[in-house]
Write a protein that holds these residues in place. Structure first.
Motif, PDB file in Angstrom:
ATOM      1  N   PHE A 123       2.095 -18.798 -21.764  1.00 25.49           N
ATOM      2  CA  PHE A 123       1.659 -19.762 -20.756  1.00 25.49           C
ATOM      3  C   PHE A 123       1.566 -19.069 -19.397  1.00 25.49           C
ATOM      4  CE2 PHE A 123       2.252 -24.613 -19.971  1.00 25.49           C
ATOM      5  CZ  PHE A 123       1.323 -24.609 -18.933  1.00 25.49           C
ATOM      6  N   LEU A 124       2.617 -18.337 -19.024  1.00 27.81           N
ATOM      7  CA  LEU A 124       2.605 -17.611 -17.749  1.00 27.81           C
ATOM      8  C   LEU A 124       1.479 -16.578 -17.709  1.00 27.81           C
ATOM      9  CD1 LEU A 124       6.425 -17.138 -17.111  1.00 27.81           C
ATOM     10  CD2 LEU A 124       4.822 -18.391 -15.650  1.00 27.81           C
ATOM     11  N   ASN A 125       1.279 -15.858 -18.810  1.00 32.27           N
ATOM     12  CA  ASN A 125       0.212 -14.857 -18.846  1.00 32.27           C
ATOM     13  C   ASN A 125      -1.160 -15.499 -18.660  1.00 32.27           C
ATOM     14  OD1 ASN A 125       2.021 -12.768 -19.215  1.00 32.27           O
ATOM     15  ND2 ASN A 125       1.767 -12.706 -21.434  1.00 32.27           N
ATOM     16  N   ALA A 126      -1.337 -16.703 -19.187  1.00 29.12           N
ATOM     17  CA  ALA A 126      -2.621 -17.399 -19.090  1.00 29.12           C
ATOM     18  C   ALA A 126      -2.871 -17.959 -17.692  1.00 29.12           C
ATOM     19  CB  ALA A 126      -2.680 -18.534 -20.108  1.00 29.12           C
ATOM     20  N   ALA A 127      -1.806 -18.346 -16.986  1.00 31.12           N
ATOM     21  CA  ALA A 127      -1.991 -19.074 -15.731  1.00 31.12           C
ATOM     22  C   ALA A 127      -1.598 -18.307 -14.475  1.00 31.12           C
ATOM     23  CB  ALA A 127      -1.196 -20.374 -15.779  1.00 31.12           C
ATOM     24  N   ASP A 128      -0.676 -17.387 -14.577  1.00 26.02           N
ATOM     25  CA  ASP A 128      -0.100 -16.721 -13.399  1.00 26.02           C
ATOM     26  C   ASP A 128      -0.997 -15.578 -12.930  1.00 26.02           C
ATOM     27  OD1 ASP A 128       1.588 -15.813 -11.417  1.00 26.02           O
ATOM     28  OD2 ASP A 128       2.978 -14.839 -12.801  1.00 26.02           O
ATOM     29  N   ASP A 129      -2.033 -15.920 -12.186  1.00 21.43           N
ATOM     30  CA  ASP A 129      -3.027 -14.923 -11.767  1.00 21.43           C
ATOM     31  C   ASP A 129      -2.474 -13.867 -10.815  1.00 21.43           C
ATOM     32  OD1 ASP A 129      -5.001 -16.129 -13.308  1.00 21.43           O
ATOM     33  OD2 ASP A 129      -5.670 -17.417 -11.665  1.00 21.43           O
ATOM     34  N   ASP A 130      -1.503 -14.220  -9.981  1.00 19.55           N
ATOM     35  CA  ASP A 130      -0.984 -13.244  -9.025  1.00 19.55           C
ATOM     36  C   ASP A 130       0.293 -12.543  -9.513  1.00 19.55           C
ATOM     37  OD1 ASP A 130       0.885 -15.263  -8.715  1.00 19.55           O
ATOM     38  OD2 ASP A 130       0.365 -15.711  -6.632  1.00 19.55           O
ATOM     39  N   SER A 131       0.669 -12.788 -10.759  1.00 20.95           N
ATOM     40  CA  SER A 131       1.800 -12.109 -11.419  1.00 20.95           C
ATOM     41  C   SER A 131       3.116 -12.234 -10.657  1.00 20.95           C
ATOM     42  CB  SER A 131       1.471 -10.635 -11.648  1.00 20.95           C
ATOM     43  OG  SER A 131       0.333 -10.519 -12.471  1.00 20.95           O
ATOM     44  N   ASP A 132       3.356 -13.411 -10.052  1.00 28.32           N
ATOM     45  CA  ASP A 132       4.624 -13.599  -9.349  1.00 28.32           C
ATOM     46  C   ASP A 132       5.668 -14.303 -10.216  1.00 28.32           C
ATOM     47  OD1 ASP A 132       3.595 -16.171  -9.345  1.00 28.32           O
ATOM     48  OD2 ASP A 132       3.825 -16.488  -7.185  1.00 28.32           O
ATOM     49  N   GLY A 133       5.332 -14.522 -11.512  1.00 32.87           N
ATOM     50  CA  GLY A 133       6.288 -15.108 -12.435  1.00 32.87           C
ATOM     51  C   GLY A 133       6.388 -16.619 -12.382  1.00 32.87           C
ATOM     52  N   ARG A 134       5.436 -17.245 -11.704  1.00 38.06           N
ATOM     53  CA  ARG A 134       5.429 -18.701 -11.600  1.00 38.06           C
ATOM     54  C   ARG A 134       3.991 -19.176 -11.431  1.00 38.06           C
ATOM     55  NH1 ARG A 134       8.212 -19.064  -5.599  1.00 38.06           N
ATOM     56  NH2 ARG A 134       6.599 -17.866  -4.546  1.00 38.06           N
ATOM     57  N   ILE A 135       3.779 -20.464 -11.640  1.00 36.92           N
ATOM     58  CA  ILE A 135       2.429 -21.023 -11.602  1.00 36.92           C
ATOM     59  C   ILE A 135       2.306 -21.946 -10.388  1.00 36.92           C
ATOM     60  CG2 ILE A 135       0.733 -22.437 -12.831  1.00 36.92           C
ATOM     61  CD1 ILE A 135       2.310 -21.663 -15.439  1.00 36.92           C
ATOM     62  N   GLY A 136       1.411 -21.582  -9.478  1.00 35.51           N
ATOM     63  CA  GLY A 136       1.128 -22.421  -8.318  1.00 35.51           C
ATOM     64  C   GLY A 136       0.093 -23.476  -8.671  1.00 35.51           C
ATOM     65  N   ALA A 186      -6.844 -24.110 -12.045  1.00 39.83           N
ATOM     66  CA  ALA A 186      -7.808 -23.164 -12.628  1.00 39.83           C
ATOM     67  C   ALA A 186      -7.663 -23.107 -14.140  1.00 39.83           C
ATOM     68  CB  ALA A 186      -7.631 -21.788 -12.002  1.00 39.83           C
ATOM     69  N   LEU A 187      -6.436 -23.075 -14.640  1.00 37.12           N
ATOM     70  CA  LEU A 187      -6.212 -23.028 -16.085  1.00 37.12           C
ATOM     71  C   LEU A 187      -6.700 -24.316 -16.758  1.00 37.12           C
ATOM     72  CD1 LEU A 187      -4.940 -21.630 -18.588  1.00 37.12           C
ATOM     73  CD2 LEU A 187      -2.830 -22.867 -18.034  1.00 37.12           C
ATOM     74  N   VAL A 188      -6.349 -25.451 -16.181  1.00 38.32           N
ATOM     75  CA  VAL A 188      -6.700 -26.738 -16.784  1.00 38.32           C
ATOM     76  C   VAL A 188      -8.207 -26.987 -16.753  1.00 38.32           C
ATOM     77  CG1 VAL A 188      -6.485 -29.245 -16.539  1.00 38.32           C
ATOM     78  CG2 VAL A 188      -4.460 -27.800 -16.290  1.00 38.32           C
ATOM     79  N   ASN A 202       9.218 -27.344  -5.443  1.00 39.84           N
ATOM     80  CA  ASN A 202       9.042 -26.176  -4.576  1.00 39.84           C
ATOM     81  C   ASN A 202       7.605 -25.654  -4.538  1.00 39.84           C
ATOM     82  OD1 ASN A 202       8.810 -24.892  -7.044  1.00 39.84           O
ATOM     83  ND2 ASN A 202      10.322 -23.293  -6.593  1.00 39.84           N
ATOM     84  N   GLY A 203       6.689 -26.352  -5.218  1.00 41.27           N
ATOM     85  CA  GLY A 203       5.283 -25.949  -5.198  1.00 41.27           C
ATOM     86  C   GLY A 203       4.896 -24.998  -6.312  1.00 41.27           C
ATOM     87  N   TYR A 204       5.815 -24.750  -7.240  1.00 43.63           N
ATOM     88  CA  TYR A 204       5.553 -23.846  -8.361  1.00 43.63           C
ATOM     89  C   TYR A 204       6.175 -24.399  -9.639  1.00 43.63           C
ATOM     90  CZ  TYR A 204       4.368 -20.519  -4.726  1.00 43.63           C
ATOM     91  OH  TYR A 204       3.798 -19.916  -3.643  1.00 43.63           O
ATOM     92  N   ILE A 205       5.536 -24.096 -10.758  1.00 42.89           N
ATOM     93  CA  ILE A 205       6.139 -24.348 -12.063  1.00 42.89           C
ATOM     94  C   ILE A 205       6.667 -23.004 -12.536  1.00 42.89           C
ATOM     95  CG2 ILE A 205       5.778 -25.117 -14.430  1.00 42.89           C
ATOM     96  CD1 ILE A 205       3.415 -26.797 -13.396  1.00 42.89           C
ATOM     97  N   GLU A 206       7.978 -22.933 -12.704  1.00 38.65           N
ATOM     98  CA  GLU A 206       8.623 -21.678 -13.058  1.00 38.65           C
ATOM     99  C   GLU A 206       9.077 -21.679 -14.510  1.00 38.65           C
ATOM    100  OE1 GLU A 206      10.343 -21.257  -8.572  1.00 38.65           O
ATOM    101  OE2 GLU A 206      10.842 -22.915  -9.875  1.00 38.65           O
ATOM    102  N   ARG A 207       9.526 -20.519 -14.958  1.00 36.21           N
ATOM    103  CA  ARG A 207       9.902 -20.316 -16.362  1.00 36.21           C
ATOM    104  C   ARG A 207      10.849 -21.411 -16.873  1.00 36.21           C
ATOM    105  NH1 ARG A 207       9.939 -16.635 -20.432  1.00 36.21           N
ATOM    106  NH2 ARG A 207       8.593 -15.189 -19.331  1.00 36.21           N
TER     107      ARG A 207
END
Length: 109
Positions: A86-99, A105-107, A56-61
């Motif tokens: 992990f979410l706190n480090a990568a989820d810049d827009d705070s939507d609960g998932r990593i795009g 950006a994190l890597v 779906n284009g996101y890595i979720e919890r």
């Protein structure tokens, strides 16, 4: 496509061994140990697409829980504490998932 098409099995094994104990997983350290930080943005995107189980284009919890197992089937599951970090480090827009952009950006930072 598999992760071994982008990363060496030896590097993956070393990264997995570096976080065997519960609550010892650090995303940035893991990406360095497995060699992902030295890969191109295109390779990082390929890894993202492999980790995005449902496509779906996101890595979720729920996908993060089995994150290490995607690298090595016998690896442990991430703890809730590690998933939140992990979410706190990568989820810049705070939507609960990593795009994909957040993952790159994190890597690569």
């Amino acid at each position: 496509m598999s992760l071994s098409s982008v990363l060496s099995a030896e590097a993956i094994d070393g990264a997995i061994k570096g976080c065997q104990a519960a609550d010892s997983f650090c995303p940035k350290q893991f990406f360095q140990l497995c060699g992902l930080t030295k890969k191109s943005p295109q390779d990082v995107k390929k890894v993202f697409e492999i980790l995005d189980n449902d496509g779906n284009g996101y890595i979720e919890r729920d996908e993060l829980k089995g994150f290490l197992q995607r690298f090595c089937p016998g690896a442990r599951a991430l703890t809730d504490k590690e998933i939140t970090a992990f979410l706190n480090a990568a989820d810049d827009d705070s939507d609960g998932r990593i795009g994909v952009d957040e993952f790159q950006a994190l890597v690569l930072s």
